[in-house]
Design a protein around this motif. Structure first.
Motif, mmCIF file in Angstrom:
data_model
loop_
_atom_site.group_PDB
_atom_site.id
_atom_site.type_symbol
_atom_site.label_atom_id
_atom_site.label_comp_id
_atom_site.label_asym_id
_atom_site.label_seq_id
_atom_site.Cartn_x
_atom_site.Cartn_y
_atom_site.Cartn_z
ATOM 1 N N PRO A 150 0.806 -1.233 0.000
ATOM 2 C CA PRO A 150 0.000 0.000 0.000
ATOM 3 C C PRO A 150 0.837 1.282 0.000
ATOM 4 O O PRO A 150 0.354 2.341 -0.396
ATOM 5 C CB PRO A 150 -0.848 -0.105 1.278
ATOM 6 N N ARG A 216 -4.147 6.315 -8.971
ATOM 7 C CA ARG A 216 -3.686 5.017 -8.468
ATOM 8 C C ARG A 216 -4.821 4.054 -8.145
ATOM 9 O O ARG A 216 -4.605 2.845 -8.064
ATOM 10 C CB ARG A 216 -2.770 5.193 -7.252
ATOM 11 N N ARG A 217 -6.032 4.549 -7.950
ATOM 12 C CA ARG A 217 -7.156 3.658 -7.644
ATOM 13 C C ARG A 217 -7.796 3.069 -8.904
ATOM 14 O O ARG A 217 -8.632 2.167 -8.818
ATOM 15 C CB ARG A 217 -8.235 4.411 -6.846
ATOM 16 N N LYS A 218 -7.415 3.594 -10.052
ATOM 17 C CA LYS A 218 -8.012 3.126 -11.312
ATOM 18 C C LYS A 218 -7.163 2.008 -11.919
ATOM 19 O O LYS A 218 -6.009 1.794 -11.543
ATOM 20 C CB LYS A 218 -8.126 4.291 -12.297
ATOM 21 N N ARG A 243 -3.790 -2.391 -11.250
ATOM 22 C CA ARG A 243 -3.682 -1.009 -10.788
ATOM 23 C C ARG A 243 -2.208 -0.589 -10.813
ATOM 24 O O ARG A 243 -1.309 -1.444 -10.816
ATOM 25 C CB ARG A 243 -4.252 -0.870 -9.376
ATOM 26 N N GLU A 245 -0.171 0.332 -8.633
ATOM 27 C CA GLU A 245 0.673 -0.170 -7.544
ATOM 28 C C GLU A 245 1.124 -1.613 -7.756
ATOM 29 O O GLU A 245 1.924 -2.136 -6.983
ATOM 30 C CB GLU A 245 -0.060 -0.059 -6.208
#
Length: 268
Positions: A150, A216-218, A243, A245
């Protein structure tokens, strides 16, 4: 008797005073007399006092003019000691390196400038042997994060492009005056002598990583949709449903290199 220097918020000053922590930092750095050692933000000289015993040609960078006389007085009997009254964010570190030597950079960095200062130093990584920094614990977690973590993001990727990251140990608020409201940690950064995943266009890599983590959430197909198509990602062996990350440095480099190779020809 001189009035004690008050830590200043505008400089993000939190002075390290815990002797046990100071000695542990020095052991981690393991300075030698021949080292080209540079300390950023020496403050009142608590860490400086220990470093200069091992490396008398120590150079320090201090922005707070009121602290410079304190340091000059405290270390007047070290003829090789040098103070640079400067903002480390704008400093050409290569100018501090003796001929044939790389710098060893040390610092208890103000939290408000730690990330931009690290990026500034990464841009001069060829002149740096290693770096040991006291940072906000969360920043160290971001520096050391791996894909899927995260804390993984732009700082993790761009730092790993240039350096090997080694978190060393954590430091509680009580080690400082005044005590910060967050935990700190010591990290070691060792610039790669040969980049493990060099890109053909570093600026393009920066753009790709910044664009990805701005969303970053997409999924990648949406986060990078303004730069590359889902088909292109798939052709590079990258799942466009992931994603940002989840991608490795190597995969970001592959995207950047593809974009560099397929940039419109602007020659007329």
């Amino acid at each position: 008797m001189a009035k004690p220097h008050q830590a200043r918020k505008r400089f993000g000053q939190n002075f390290l005073h815990d002797q046990g922590v100071i000695e542990r930092i020095v052991r981690s750095i393991h300075p030698k007399p021949e080292d080209a050692l540079v300390e950023i933000g020496p403050g009142q000289g608590a860490l400086t006092e220990e470093l200069i015993q091992e490396a008398p040609a120590l150079q320090v960078i201090e922005l707070d003019r009121d602290l410079v006389p304190v340091l000059r007085t405290r270390f007047f009997n070290y003829p090789e000691f040098r103070i640079h009254e400067a903002d480390a964010l704008n400093l050409d570190f290569a100018a501090l390196a003796p001929a044939g030597k790389r710098l060893r950079v040390v610092g208890n960095l103000p939290y408000n400038i730690s990330t931009p200062l690290i990026f500034h130093l990464l841009g001069q990584a060829e002149t740096v042997e290693d770096m040991h920094f006291m940072l906000q614990k969360e920043v160290v977690q971001r520096l050391a994060a791996v894909p899927g973590d995260p804390h993984y993001g732009r700082l993790s990727i761009m730092t790993s492009y240039h350096c090997r990251v080694q978190p060393l140990f954590e430091v509680g608020p009580g080690a400082f005056r005044p005590s910060p409201k967050v935990d700190s940690a010591i990290v070691r950064l060792i610039p790669h002598r040969e980049l493990p995943h060099p890109t053909t266009d570093y600026k393009q890599l920066q753009i790709v990583v910044r664009t990805a983590f701005n969303a970053r959430r997409k999924t990648l197909r949406k986060a990078l949709g303004s730069l590359v198509s889902a088909e292109t990602l798939q052709s590079l062996g990258i799942d466009d449903g992931l994603r940002p990350e989840n991608l490795t440095l190597q995969q970001y480099v592959a995207i950047a290199d593809w974009l560099a190779d397929h940039a419109p020809d602007t020659d007329t």
